[in-house]
Write an enzyme that holds these catalytic residues in place. Sequence first.
Site, PDB file in Angstrom:
ATOM      1  N   SER A  80     -10.447   7.655 -18.917  1.00 46.15           N
ATOM      2  CA  SER A  80     -10.327   8.819 -19.803  1.00 46.15           C
ATOM      3  C   SER A  80     -10.626  10.133 -19.091  1.00 46.15           C
ATOM      4  CB  SER A  80     -11.272   8.657 -20.998  1.00 46.15           C
ATOM      5  OG  SER A  80     -12.592   8.488 -20.546  1.00 46.15           O
ATOM      6  N   THR A 182     -14.171  12.084 -22.980  1.00 48.55           N
ATOM      7  CA  THR A 182     -14.414  13.234 -22.119  1.00 48.55           C
ATOM      8  C   THR A 182     -15.830  13.264 -21.571  1.00 48.55           C
ATOM      9  OG1 THR A 182     -12.887  14.485 -23.451  1.00 48.55           O
ATOM     10  CG2 THR A 182     -14.521  15.758 -22.234  1.00 48.55           C
ATOM     11  N   THR A 200     -11.375  15.931 -18.693  1.00 51.81           N
ATOM     12  CA  THR A 200     -10.811  14.789 -19.431  1.00 51.81           C
ATOM     13  C   THR A 200      -9.348  14.569 -19.058  1.00 51.81           C
ATOM     14  OG1 THR A 200     -10.566  13.896 -21.676  1.00 51.81           O
ATOM     15  CG2 THR A 200      -9.967  16.185 -21.389  1.00 51.81           C
ATOM     16  N   ARG A 210       0.508  18.260 -24.625  1.00 51.13           N
ATOM     17  CA  ARG A 210      -0.619  18.397 -25.576  1.00 51.13           C
ATOM     18  C   ARG A 210      -1.918  18.708 -24.806  1.00 51.13           C
ATOM     19  NH1 ARG A 210      -5.914  16.005 -26.256  1.00 51.13           N
ATOM     20  NH2 ARG A 210      -6.469  16.157 -28.440  1.00 51.13           N
ATOM     21  N   VAL A 211      -2.636  19.678 -25.328  1.00 46.55           N
ATOM     22  CA  VAL A 211      -3.937  20.038 -24.755  1.00 46.55           C
ATOM     23  C   VAL A 211      -4.968  19.986 -25.877  1.00 46.55           C
ATOM     24  CG1 VAL A 211      -5.272  21.894 -23.688  1.00 46.55           C
ATOM     25  CG2 VAL A 211      -2.922  21.478 -22.944  1.00 46.55           C
ATOM     26  N   GLY A 212      -6.099  19.385 -25.606  1.00 45.45           N
ATOM     27  CA  GLY A 212      -7.157  19.291 -26.614  1.00 45.45           C
ATOM     28  C   GLY A 212      -8.189  20.394 -26.461  1.00 45.45           C
ATOM     29  N   ASP A 213      -9.378  20.102 -26.933  1.00 45.95           N
ATOM     30  CA  ASP A 213     -10.458  21.095 -26.898  1.00 45.95           C
ATOM     31  C   ASP A 213     -11.113  21.246 -25.528  1.00 45.95           C
ATOM     32  OD1 ASP A 213     -11.351  18.412 -27.159  1.00 45.95           O
ATOM     33  OD2 ASP A 213     -13.364  19.126 -27.668  1.00 45.95           O
ATOM     34  N   THR A 233     -16.910  16.188 -27.542  1.00 43.88           N
ATOM     35  CA  THR A 233     -15.999  15.091 -27.220  1.00 43.88           C
ATOM     36  C   THR A 233     -15.419  14.585 -28.534  1.00 43.88           C
ATOM     37  OG1 THR A 233     -15.834  12.940 -26.111  1.00 43.88           O
ATOM     38  CG2 THR A 233     -17.886  13.380 -27.272  1.00 43.88           C
ATOM     39  N   GLY A 234     -14.311  13.875 -28.428  1.00 46.18           N
ATOM     40  CA  GLY A 234     -13.677  13.371 -29.645  1.00 46.18           C
ATOM     41  C   GLY A 234     -12.346  14.044 -29.887  1.00 46.18           C
ATOM     42  N   GLY A 236      -9.896  16.453 -30.193  1.00 48.61           N
ATOM     43  CA  GLY A 236      -9.953  17.855 -29.804  1.00 48.61           C
ATOM     44  C   GLY A 236      -9.402  18.826 -30.826  1.00 48.61           C
TER      45      GLY A 236
HETATM   46  N1  ASP Z   1     -11.712  15.844 -26.580  1.00 51.15           N
HETATM   47  C1  ASP Z   1     -10.687  15.167 -25.818  1.00 51.15           C
HETATM   48  C2  ASP Z   1      -9.355  15.643 -26.267  1.00 51.15           C
HETATM   49  O1  ASP Z   1      -9.152  15.914 -27.430  1.00 51.15           O
HETATM   50  C3  ASP Z   1     -10.726  13.696 -25.867  1.00 51.15           C
HETATM   51  C4  ASP Z   1     -12.030  13.037 -26.110  1.00 51.15           C
HETATM   52  O2  ASP Z   1     -13.077  13.544 -25.789  1.00 51.15           O
HETATM   53  O3  ASP Z   1     -11.990  11.938 -26.683  1.00 51.15           O
HETATM   54  O4  ASP Z   1      -8.464  15.704 -25.443  1.00 51.15           O
END
Ligand code: ASP
Length: 324
Positions: A80, A182, A200, A210-213, A233-234, A236
């Site tokens: 990850s 992450t 991450t 796609r871009v997350g947080d 984390t999680g 995003g």
């Molecule tokens: N926060 C990350 C994202 O959304 C992934 C993760 O931490 O699970 O890309």
Amino acid sequence: MIHSTRRRFLKTTAALASFFSLNSLATKAKPVSAPIVISTWNFGKEANVEAWKVLAAKGRALDAVEQGVWVPEGDPKEMSVGLGGLPDRDGRVTLDACIMDEHANCGAVLCLEHIVHPISVARKVMEKTPHVILAGDGALQFALANGFKKENLLTPESEKAWKAWLKEAKYKPVANIENHDTIGMVALDSSQNLSGACTTSGMAYKMRGRVGDSPIIGAGLFVDNEVGAATSTGLGEEVIRICGSHLVVELMRQGNSPQEACEKAVKRIVKNQPEKSKEIQVGFLALGKNGDYGAYALQPGFTYAVYSNEIPNTIFKANSYYSG
Ligand code: ASP
């Protein structure tokens, strides 16, 4: 009569005093002396070891967090982050990372391919350009021009997992709720300065682009050297919607402990998206300027690792809004 009134008065004040001192104990929690490093998930423990080498030698928190997150970035078994990260739906490993120091300097790379340590490219963006973010091919071009090596990040294991996913190719990014995802790391060094890093490969099998947080300053990471630092984390998208890490730091500025701030940020997500929040994971981790720290998640399973002189690199379970 006078005596009994006085006794009652003393009793009441004693009761009030003990109520307030208990209450302040409950809300204040465990300040720890600098230096200290905290990071997300179980893999944070190994990452903390490298960060601690820098901190114990009275180095800068900025160097500590960069060195720390190099560990999962360079580990092909971590699927990850960095090398060996699960690819997008087209089979490309695209990495997101950001870094922030005690002066509010920050740098980020989005959707960067072929580079094992995106955090160090983010640091170069911060230090060598007038910008904060470089994305995609531009970020790669910048990395190559700055001496980073182009590599294949798709390991046989990640490729196999992707090919298995392709058979059904259901587009429902799964927010894993245990020990992966992450790495977000924040540290306070012996000069009392804070810094943070977040890196991450993002959601597995995500849409291309796609871009997350994680690489978004204020969402996946935020540092304010007067107040504290936070990371997440999680899923995003849900963190971005509330500018999560910035929110946590601002809640700390208003007098909340890191723990309370993480809890309030998670509750904001629940308030905005009550139904969706039952099925997803988001976790926040925060460190105050005085070494106080806290964590909270939507679902059980979020762990974090803490390393300081008082706490010998220990993994803790975060409390969560929903029970297991
Ligand atoms: N926060 C990350 C994202 O959304 C992934 C993760 O931490 O699970 O890309």
